[in-house]
Scaffold this active site. Structure first.
Site, PDB file in Angstrom:
ATOM      1  N   ASN A  12       0.854  -1.185   0.000  1.00  0.00           N
ATOM      2  CA  ASN A  12       0.000   0.000   0.000  1.00  0.00           C
ATOM      3  C   ASN A  12       0.890   1.234   0.000  1.00  0.00           C
ATOM      4  OD1 ASN A  12      -1.857   2.021   0.448  1.00  0.00           O
ATOM      5  ND2 ASN A  12      -2.273   1.447   2.580  1.00  0.00           N
ATOM      6  N   LYS A  14       0.039   4.275  -0.348  1.00  0.00           N
ATOM      7  CA  LYS A  14      -0.626   5.458   0.217  1.00  0.00           C
ATOM      8  C   LYS A  14      -0.428   6.672  -0.703  1.00  0.00           C
ATOM      9  CE  LYS A  14       0.225   3.524   4.740  1.00  0.00           C
ATOM     10  NZ  LYS A  14      -0.002   3.683   6.151  1.00  0.00           N
ATOM     11  N   HIS A 104      -9.623   1.170   4.845  1.00  0.00           N
ATOM     12  CA  HIS A 104      -8.344   1.408   5.531  1.00  0.00           C
ATOM     13  C   HIS A 104      -8.587   2.409   6.665  1.00  0.00           C
ATOM     14  CE1 HIS A 104      -4.229   2.609   6.348  1.00  0.00           C
ATOM     15  NE2 HIS A 104      -3.843   1.509   5.703  1.00  0.00           N
ATOM     16  N   GLU A 106      -6.992   4.844   7.639  1.00  0.00           N
ATOM     17  CA  GLU A 106      -6.741   6.245   7.282  1.00  0.00           C
ATOM     18  C   GLU A 106      -7.950   6.836   6.553  1.00  0.00           C
ATOM     19  OE1 GLU A 106      -2.941   5.602   5.423  1.00  0.00           O
ATOM     20  OE2 GLU A 106      -2.102   5.122   7.381  1.00  0.00           O
ATOM     21  N   GLU A 174      -5.514  -4.945  10.534  1.00  0.00           N
ATOM     22  CA  GLU A 174      -4.516  -3.895  10.757  1.00  0.00           C
ATOM     23  C   GLU A 174      -4.844  -3.131  12.044  1.00  0.00           C
ATOM     24  OE1 GLU A 174      -2.402  -2.717   6.912  1.00  0.00           O
ATOM     25  OE2 GLU A 174      -4.169  -1.435   7.100  1.00  0.00           O
ATOM     26  N   GLY A 180       2.311   2.234  10.848  1.00  0.00           N
ATOM     27  CA  GLY A 180       3.299   3.313  10.763  1.00  0.00           C
ATOM     28  C   GLY A 180       3.981   3.652  12.075  1.00  0.00           C
ATOM     29  N   SER A 220       3.296  -2.117  10.534  1.00  0.00           N
ATOM     30  CA  SER A 220       4.738  -2.164  10.817  1.00  0.00           C
ATOM     31  C   SER A 220       5.366  -3.513  10.468  1.00  0.00           C
ATOM     32  CB  SER A 220       5.009  -1.786  12.283  1.00  0.00           C
ATOM     33  OG  SER A 220       4.603  -0.445  12.501  1.00  0.00           O
TER      34      SER A 220
HETATM   35  C1  PEP Z   1      -0.863   0.289   6.113  1.00  0.00           C
HETATM   36  O1  PEP Z   1      -1.055   1.492   6.105  1.00  0.00           O
HETATM   37  O2  PEP Z   1      -1.659  -0.456   5.536  1.00  0.00           O
HETATM   38  C2  PEP Z   1       0.304  -0.220   6.825  1.00  0.00           C
HETATM   39  C3  PEP Z   1       0.285  -1.450   7.202  1.00  0.00           C
HETATM   40  O3  PEP Z   1       1.340   0.661   7.035  1.00  0.00           O
HETATM   41  P1  PEP Z   1       2.784   0.340   7.700  1.00  0.00           P
HETATM   42  O4  PEP Z   1       3.267  -0.951   7.096  1.00  0.00           O
HETATM   43  O5  PEP Z   1       3.620   1.487   7.325  1.00  0.00           O
HETATM   44  O6  PEP Z   1       2.559   0.177   9.161  1.00  0.00           O
END
Ligand code: PEP
Length: 262
Positions: A12, A14, A104, A106, A174, A180, A220
């Site tokens: 992803n 973003k 997601h 976000e 998630e 992040g 992460s």
């Molecule tokens: C995400 O935004 O889907 C995600 C998993 O981000 P990160 O791997 O940076 O934690």
């Protein structure tokens, strides 16, 4: 447990990378993986660039036979018409997208997407032949109040409202606090939630769908922790944000079998 589900590593991106940077990343990634064809063939890889990069990446994937799937990060609940700024499922399908991220955290946070909107987007994806990658996860406050599973389970139940038995979907667990932050969930905790999500899939769209559905962990994920997640029986891959923007890191995550030892 022996699983027949093909692992899926999803990147992803973003709101990162313009179309030139996106093309460069896909090319470099493919080059970095060129010596690992046998491993690479046993894992599906999908990249989810920003909308503005989709056409460029699609052309590259088509022309060079780079075997990555292409996905979008969102879609409109509407089919077409006066919805300024929205992108329809039909437009994404026309660009050879096969998957679309829905719900997601976000989008839930930045755009106030509710579970009802998420469910409508799941329907819009399916109506256009796109596999929805349905994201669910608890905030740290949720975790403290309700434990890890309750919120993701409730989110998935609502997202699957009205979805027909046997439908192909992907689910991404998630935890919001892990995205992040550099602080991933433990594999044991992620496994527990992913098992609970698989039970929801069974209840809502049937046992066969539950057995076939890829449930991903996201938050992460790095080359140093992917193997531990992939050892868990109900974790079939990863949704990777930051780690998917760096060629060597993402290639190393894709080659997780090397670390798992399978
Ligand atoms: C995400 O935004 O889907 C995600 C998993 O981000 P990160 O791997 O940076 O934690």
């Amino acid at each position: 447990m022996v699983t027949t589900r093909t692992p899926l590593i999803a990147g992803n991106w973003k709101m990162n990378l313009d179309h030139l940077q996106a093309v460069a990343l896909v090319q470099k990634l493919f080059w970095a993986l060129r010596d690992a064809q046998h491993e690479f063939e046993s894992v599906d890889v999908t990249v989810f660039p920003p909308f503005t990069d989709l056409r460029s990446v699609q052309t590259l994937v088509d022309a060079d036979k780079i075997p990555f799937g292409l996905g979008a990060q969102d879609l409109s609940v509407h089919a077409s018409g006066a919805h300024t700024g929205d992108v329809s499922g039909a437009m994404l399908a026309k660009l050879a997208c096969s998957q679309v991220i829905i719900g997601h955290s976000e989008r839930r946070q930045d755009h106030g997407e509710t579970d009802a909107v998420v469910a409508a987007k799941v329907q819009a994806a399916l109506a256009n032949g796109l596999v929805p990658v349905i994201c669910v996860g608890e905030t740290s406050e949720d975790l403290e109040k309700f434990g890890a599973s309750a919120v993701p389970v409730a989110q998935l139940e609502q997202a699957l409202e009205g979805v027909a038995a046997g439908t192909e979907i992907v689910v991404a667990y998630e935890p919001v606090w892990a995205i992040g932050s550099g602080q991933a969930a433990t594999p044991e905790q992620a496994q527990q939630v992913c098992a609970a999500l698989r039970a929801v899939i069974a209840e809502k769209i049937g046992d066969d769908a539950a057995a076939a559905t890829r449930v991903l962990y996201g938050g992460s994920v790095k080359s140093t922790n992917i193997a531990a997640f992939m050892r868990e029986p109900d974790i079939d891959g990863a949704l990777v944000g930051g780690g998917s923007l760096k060629v060597d890191e993402f290639a190393s995550i894709i080659r997780f079998q090397k670390h798992v030892g399978v």
